[in-house]
Design a protein around this motif. Structure first.
Motif, short mmCIF file in Angstrom:
data_model
loop_
_atom_site.label_atom_id
_atom_site.label_comp_id
_atom_site.label_asym_id
_atom_site.label_seq_id
_atom_site.Cartn_x
_atom_site.Cartn_y
_atom_site.Cartn_z
N ALA A 188 6.64 55.95 30.61
CA ALA A 188 5.37 55.90 31.04
C ALA A 188 4.84 54.50 31.38
O ALA A 188 4.37 54.07 32.50
CB ALA A 188 4.22 56.49 30.19
N ALA A 189 5.39 53.43 30.49
CA ALA A 189 5.04 52.13 30.75
C ALA A 189 5.88 51.59 31.81
O ALA A 189 5.45 50.76 32.85
CB ALA A 189 5.24 51.52 29.57
N LEU A 190 6.98 51.95 32.03
CA LEU A 190 7.75 51.48 33.39
C LEU A 190 6.96 51.91 34.71
O LEU A 190 7.00 51.26 35.49
CB LEU A 190 9.01 51.84 33.07
CG LEU A 190 9.97 51.50 32.18
CD1 LEU A 190 11.49 51.96 32.07
CD2 LEU A 190 10.18 49.78 32.41
N ARG A 191 6.63 53.33 34.41
CA ARG A 191 6.05 53.94 35.64
C ARG A 191 4.55 53.10 35.97
O ARG A 191 4.55 52.73 37.13
CB ARG A 191 5.70 55.28 35.50
CG ARG A 191 7.14 56.20 35.66
CD ARG A 191 6.43 57.80 35.87
NE ARG A 191 5.85 58.04 34.67
CZ ARG A 191 6.24 58.55 33.52
NH1 ARG A 191 7.59 58.82 33.43
NH2 ARG A 191 5.42 59.11 32.57
N ALA A 195 3.87 51.07 39.37
CA ALA A 195 2.70 51.33 40.30
C ALA A 195 1.79 50.13 40.60
O ALA A 195 1.37 49.80 41.61
CB ALA A 195 2.04 52.38 39.74
N GLU A 196 1.56 49.44 39.29
CA GLU A 196 0.73 48.23 39.54
C GLU A 196 1.45 47.03 40.53
O GLU A 196 0.80 46.55 41.20
CB GLU A 196 0.31 47.58 38.32
CG GLU A 196 -0.47 48.68 37.27
CD GLU A 196 -0.71 47.82 35.83
OE1 GLU A 196 0.07 46.76 35.73
OE2 GLU A 196 -1.27 48.51 35.12
N LYS A 197 2.80 47.02 40.28
CA LYS A 197 3.28 46.01 41.18
C LYS A 197 3.14 46.40 42.87
O LYS A 197 2.94 45.59 43.80
CB LYS A 197 4.70 46.14 40.89
CG LYS A 197 5.64 44.80 41.73
CD LYS A 197 6.98 44.76 41.12
CE LYS A 197 7.86 43.88 41.98
NZ LYS A 197 9.26 43.82 41.51
N ALA A 198 3.41 47.78 42.99
CA ALA A 198 3.22 48.13 44.27
C ALA A 198 1.82 47.98 44.66
O ALA A 198 1.62 47.74 45.94
CB ALA A 198 3.82 49.89 44.38
N GLY A 199 0.78 48.37 43.95
CA GLY A 199 -0.64 48.22 44.55
C GLY A 199 -0.68 46.52 44.93
O GLY A 199 -1.38 46.25 45.73
N ARG A 200 -0.20 45.75 43.96
CA ARG A 200 -0.50 44.30 44.32
C ARG A 200 0.23 43.84 45.38
O ARG A 200 -0.39 42.93 46.37
CB ARG A 200 0.32 43.56 42.95
CG ARG A 200 -0.66 43.41 41.87
CD ARG A 200 -0.37 42.51 40.92
NE ARG A 200 0.93 42.49 40.44
CZ ARG A 200 1.28 43.22 39.24
NH1 ARG A 200 0.58 43.96 38.73
NH2 ARG A 200 2.78 43.46 39.05
#
Length: 212
Positions: A188-191, A195-200
Motif C-alpha cells: 500500500a505504501a508503494l502504491r 500515485a503521489e509521484k504521478a500526480g506531481r
C-alpha cells in the motif's frame, strides 16, 4: 674546571686529603684513629676511598660519613670531598699497600655462585619428587561429578531456549499473519508513493502548458 684539567690543584688537594686524613679522623671521630686508612681520592667526583681494619669500624665510618666529609673539607683547603666510600676491611692494620690492593680487588665478582632464595639443593629436589610420587592420586567424588554434569546440561538447555537458532524457529499462525500484514502495508505504501509521484508529474506538465 680549568685548573683541574691542567693538574694545578686537584692532585695537590687529593694528596693533602690522603696525608691529613688522620687529622680529619682526630677532629671528627677520634675513636677511629689508627683503625682507618684513606687509600684513594678521586678529585673529579669528590669520592674518598677509605679502608677500615674491621667491619665494626666500617659501620662506624658509614654512620659518621657526613661528619668526616665536612671535617675533610674544613681541614684541607680546596679538597672538595663529596662522598666517603667505605671499602671492605683489610687483613691486619690497614696500610697504603694493602688498602690499595683491596680497592683494586673490590669490584671483582665472587669466585663461587651466589646463593639466592631461588637456589635450592639437590637433596630438596629429590625429596620433593619422591613426595609427589608417593602421594595417592586425588579421586573426585562421583556425586559431585554427576551434579556438575546436571548443572551443565541445565545451563545449556536454558541457553538454547533463550537464544534459539533462526533455522529452528517454527512459523506459527501468528507469525504468518504478522508477515502478511507487513507485506500488505508495504504494498500500500508503494502504491501511494507511485500515485503521489504521478500526480506531481501531471501538475508539473500542466504548469508548463499554462506558462507556454
Amino acid at each position: 674546571m680549568m685548573m683541574t684539567e691542567r693538574g694545578m690543584v686537584a692532585p695537590v688537594a687529593g694528596g693533602s686529603v690522603l696525608a691529613q686524613f688522620d687529622d680529619v679522623l682526630a677532629a671528627a671521630a677520634p675513636e677511629l684513629v689508627g683503625h682507618v686508612q684513606a687509600v684513594k681520592f678521586d678529585a673529579d667526583t669528590g669520592r674518598l676511598g677509605v679502608v677500615p681494619d674491621a667491619s665494626a669500624y666500617g659501620t662506624k665510618l658509614r654512620w659518621c660519613a657526613r661528619k668526616l666529609v665536612t671535617a675533610a673539607n674544613a681541614k684541607v683547603q680546596g679538597a672538595n670531598v663529596r662522598t666517603l666510600h667505605v671499602l671492605a676491611p683489610a687483613a691486619g692494620k690497614a696500610g697504603p699497600a694493602t688498602a690499595a690492593a683491596a680497592l683494586d680487588r673490590q669490584p671483582a665478582a665472587p669466585a663461587g655462585p651466589v646463593r639466592t632464595r631461588e637456589t635450592v639443593s639437590d637433596g630438596y629436589c629429590r625429596a620433593l619428587a619422591a613426595h609427589r610420587e608417593a602421594m595417592p592420586p586425588r579421586l573426585a567424588d562421583p556425586a559431585i561429578v554427576q551434579a556438575v554434569e546436571r548443572q551443565n546440561r541445565a545451563l545449556r538447555e536454558l541457553s538454547r531456549q533463550a537464544f534459539p537458532k533462526p533455522d529452528a524457529v517454527e512459523d506459527t499462525p501468528a507469525r504468518l499473519q504478522r508477515r502478511r500484514q507487513a507485506a500488505a502495508t508495504e504494498a500500500a505504501a508503494l502504491r501511494r508513493a507511485r500515485a503521489e509521484k504521478a500526480g506531481r508529474q501531471v501538475a508539473a506538465s500542466q504548469r508548463l502548458e499554462q506558462t507556454a
